[in-house]
Design a protein around this motif. Structure first.
Motif, PDB file in Angstrom:
ATOM      1  N   GLU A  59      52.280  69.392 -65.946  1.00 24.62           N
ATOM      2  CA  GLU A  59      51.985  69.465 -67.370  1.00 24.62           C
ATOM      3  C   GLU A  59      51.100  70.663 -67.727  1.00 24.62           C
ATOM      4  OE1 GLU A  59      51.076  65.890 -70.159  1.00 24.62           O
ATOM      5  OE2 GLU A  59      49.113  66.685 -69.565  1.00 24.62           O
ATOM      6  N   PHE A  60      51.539  71.407 -68.723  1.00 25.07           N
ATOM      7  CA  PHE A  60      50.742  72.487 -69.306  1.00 25.07           C
ATOM      8  C   PHE A  60      50.476  72.155 -70.772  1.00 25.07           C
ATOM      9  CE2 PHE A  60      51.369  74.889 -65.588  1.00 25.07           C
ATOM     10  CZ  PHE A  60      50.630  76.073 -65.657  1.00 25.07           C
ATOM     11  N   LYS A  61      49.253  72.408 -71.224  1.00 23.97           N
ATOM     12  CA  LYS A  61      48.892  72.199 -72.620  1.00 23.97           C
ATOM     13  C   LYS A  61      48.552  73.543 -73.256  1.00 23.97           C
ATOM     14  CE  LYS A  61      47.092  67.518 -71.928  1.00 23.97           C
ATOM     15  NZ  LYS A  61      45.912  66.618 -72.049  1.00 23.97           N
ATOM     16  N   PHE A  62      49.084  73.758 -74.459  1.00 27.95           N
ATOM     17  CA  PHE A  62      48.867  75.004 -75.188  1.00 27.95           C
ATOM     18  C   PHE A  62      48.171  74.678 -76.511  1.00 27.95           C
ATOM     19  CE2 PHE A  62      52.417  75.443 -72.383  1.00 27.95           C
ATOM     20  CZ  PHE A  62      52.284  76.714 -71.827  1.00 27.95           C
ATOM     21  N   TYR A  63      47.192  75.514 -76.884  1.00 28.73           N
ATOM     22  CA  TYR A  63      46.336  75.203 -78.037  1.00 28.73           C
ATOM     23  C   TYR A  63      46.408  76.306 -79.082  1.00 28.73           C
ATOM     24  CZ  TYR A  63      44.312  71.781 -74.844  1.00 28.73           C
ATOM     25  OH  TYR A  63      44.138  70.730 -73.966  1.00 28.73           O
ATOM     26  N   ARG A  64      46.113  75.927 -80.319  1.00 26.13           N
ATOM     27  CA  ARG A  64      45.921  76.894 -81.408  1.00 26.13           C
ATOM     28  C   ARG A  64      44.519  77.468 -81.297  1.00 26.13           C
ATOM     29  NH1 ARG A  64      48.056  72.239 -83.408  1.00 26.13           N
ATOM     30  NH2 ARG A  64      50.153  72.317 -84.315  1.00 26.13           N
TER      31      ARG A  64
END
Length: 228
Positions: A59-64
Motif C-alpha cells: 500500500e502507498f498513500k498519496f497526499y495533497r
C-alpha cells in the motif's frame, strides 16, 4: 552534559546498527524498505509506502499539499504483477473512484461514486487508458440515467438517456465519436416527439415532429436557401 553526550552516542549507535526507519537504499542505490517523501519546504507528507529493491510493493498513500491526515489516493502494488489497485478519496476520506491501472493507464472496470456517498454514480470500462465498452451513469436513487458505448476512447453505437423513473427520453447513434444515424426524442411519458437522422454531426434528411402522437411538422435538412 554527560547525559546529552551519552544520548547522542546511543542514538548514533542505534542508527549504525539498525539503520534509519525510512528512506533507505540497497547496495545498488535503489530505494528499499519504508519510504516517506515530503513536499518541498513543508512537513506535509507527499507519499508513503514500501519499496522492494526499487519496486513499489503493498500500500502507498498519496497526499495533497494541505490534506492533513487523509490521503487523496491509495494505491496497492503487487510484487508479482504490474497491475495497480487504486482508490481516489475526498478530503473527508470518502471514496470518489476506484479501479485498476497499468502504469498511468486505467484498465478494466472503474467505478465512481456520488459526493460523500457509497452510491454508484458511474461505471466505465477501459483498455490501456481509453474508454472501451459501456459507460453507465446513475441517479442517486440507483436508476440508470445514461448508457453510452465506446470503442478506443470514442463514442460508437447507441447512447440512451433516461428519466429518473426509467423512461427513455433520448436515443442517439454515433460513429467515430460523431452523431450519425437515427435520433429520437421522447416526452416524460415515453411518447415520441421528434425523430430524424444525423450525418457526421449534422442534421440530414427529413425530421418529423409529433404532437399527441400525431405528425405535426416535417423539416428537411440541410435547409435549402431560397434564391432571390
Amino acid at each position: 552534559m554527560r547525559s546529552t553526550f551519552l544520548f547522542c552516542v546511543f542514538t548514533f549507535t542505534c542508527l549504525s546498527i539498525f539503520g534509519q526507519e525510512y528512506n533507505n537504499y540497497d547496495s545498488e542505490g535503489k530505494r528499499h524498505g519504508k519510504w516517506r517523501k515530503r513536499f518541498d519546504n513543508s512537513d506535509q507528507i507527499r507519499y508513503e509506502g514500501t519499496f522492494d529493491h526499487g519496486k513499489e510493493i503493498g500500500e502507498f498513500k498519496f497526499y495533497r499539499p494541505s490534506s492533513g491526515k487523509n490521503p487523496m489516493a491509495v494505491k496497492i502494488f503487487s510484487k508479482t504483477s504490474d497491475t495497480i489497485v487504486a482508490k481516489y478519496l475526498s478530503k473527508k476520506g470518502k471514496v470518489i473512484s476506484q479501479g485498476k491501472m497499468l502504469a498511468k493507464d486505467r484498465v478494466g472496470l472503474w467505478t465512481y461514486y456520488h459526493n460523500d456517498s457509497d452510491k454508484v454514480m458511474m461505471t466505465e470500462q477501459y483498455v490501456l487508458g481509453k474508454l472501451n465498452g459501456e459507460q453507465l451513469t446513475y441517479f442517486d436513487n440507483g436508476q440508470l440515467t445514461e448508457k453510452t458505448l465506446y470503442e478506443e476512447g470514442k463514442r460508437e453505437g447507441k447512447r440512451i438517456i433516461y428519466s429518473e423513473d426509467g423512461t427513455v427520453l433520448k436515443e442517439f447513434n454515433y460513429e467515430n465519436d460523431q452523431l450519425h444515424g437515427i435520433t429520437k426524442y421522447y416526452d416524460t411519458k415515453g411518447v415520441l416527439i421528434i425523430e430524424g437522422n444525423y450525418k457526421r454531426d449534422r442534421k440530414d434528411g427529413t425530421w418529423n415532429y409529433y404532437e399527441n402522437g400525431k405528425l405535426k411538422e416535417q423539416k428537411i435538412f440541410p435547409v435549402q436557401k431560397r434564391g432571390f
